[in-house]
Design an enzyme around this catalytic site. Structure first.
Site: not given
Lengths: 245, 245
Positions: A51, A53, A198
């Site tokens: 995935r 974000d 991140r």
């Protein structure tokens, strides 16, 4: 039944991320499944390598889907180019082995985190880089990055709460490249936990700003506590760069 | 009365161009004048080095305005950064000679025209480059560009109808640079007529596609007829790069 492998590129700015959310039309997966379902007349499910974000981009995301369609890959490619929104492009489409699975078979991934490091933000990069107006000490960032390389438990660098699954990953390299006012951080590893790139970036930025010392990285890692690491850098600077099989 | 010179950067995608249109809020000039007028409490008129069309961007546009304000330039810069929309940034602000005029004093300009040359468009460049899917013959384009350099009457390369004003300009150089799938054409001259860079680019693209021979440029120029030149390349690939005084 054919198994089709796709290479995808997308500007994630307008989307809620990769993963389809109910009938929502604001996800990359949802948009692609809709187009492929109309194209084949089947109910297509697309499997992504992972995935991304909300707001995260992809240079070369990999996904696959199964279909009985007799359409040739080239025609599928043209169909996708015609009907997908202009911020999502299928770059390549190939029939692959029936057993190929984009997520399970992924051996390594590369992410790029882009920083625009100047007093004012750049109008052309505002969706494609994180703006840091203060001076960053790149040497310290490189020093800190070295501690993050190797096989480690990255619990401190994820917001994933599950205690069952292993948080051990191997990071092969973290390269920091500077081109004028752009700082590119390239993360290469066998897998990354939720928000890991991140949070690593946010921590490296805080090192660059002098808020965290490079040597503190060892304790941040061994502490296995999210609150020890730096902030979660914003999604707009993050690009899924490549997936290896 | 102070005369303030500004360097501006903007993403022109959302705008109807530089020039204020009545009370419209969709122009760069209009947006800046509004912010400066509130800042100074005066009715500010901003003079740009030249107009940019709808969708055209600027890396370093120059403009000036007159004010009685006692604010220091640094504070003006901060005010603009705070109140302008994020696709317009004032990069520099300085008090200059009372006689300085952004348009009349401009001695030379540089424009960049960016082409994305690949089968599919690039989601990250869709607003910042013109997509040409076909193969371009760069050698032919460079050969053709050579004819456009020098002092010429560029009537064939403008949609400006006025017969009174001189269409003679001097183009110092046209450089074509290739970086992977990006083709950058940099135009440098003492002035450019309305749509001149976009028509020169469109003509060079048609040369690259083999639709126009490089040698035809001589007749296109001497014919002084817009219909002889190629199409007007779209605005999204065009950047005002620099203004010299």
């Amino acid at each position: 039944m054919k198994n089709m492998k796709m290479i995808l590129q997308y500007d994630g700015s307008r989307y809620q991320g990769w993963q389809r959310l109910g009938d929502s039309d604001r996800t990359i997966q949802g948009k692609i499944e809709k187009v492929l379902s109309v194209m084949t007349g089947e109910d297509i499910e697309v499997i992504g390598s992972g995935r991304t974000d909300a707001g995260v981009h992809a240079i070369r995301q990999v996904a696959n889907f199964h279909t009985e369609s007799s359409m040739v890959p080239e025609a599928m490619l043209d169909y996708c180019y015609r009907y997908l929104p202009e911020d999502i492009v299928v770059l390549d489409m190939q029939e692959v082995d029936k057993m190929f699975h984009s997520r399970y078979n992924a051996k390594a991934k590369k992410y790029l985190y882009r920083i625009w490091n100047d007093r004012f933000h750049n109008p052309f990069y505002r969706k494609y880089a994180c703006h840091i107006p203060n001076c960053l000490d790149i040497d310290s960032m490189r020093q800190a990055a070295r501690f993050l390389i190797g096989e480690h438990d990255y619990t401190s660098f994820t917001t994933l709460k599950s205690k069952k699954k292993s948080k051990v990953r191997r990071v092969y390299s973290i390269d920091i490249e500077i081109k004028d006012k752009i700082i590119d951080i390239i993360f290469y590893g066998n897998g990354f936990l939720y928000n890991m790139v991140r949070i690593m970036t946010g921590t490296l930025i805080e090192v660059g700003l002098g808020k965290i010392s490079p040597d503190a990285m060892e304790n941040i890692l061994s502490g296995k506590d999210r609150s020890l690491a730096g902030y979660t850098a914003p999604s707009n600077g993050l690009f899924l760069y490549e997936v290896e099989y």
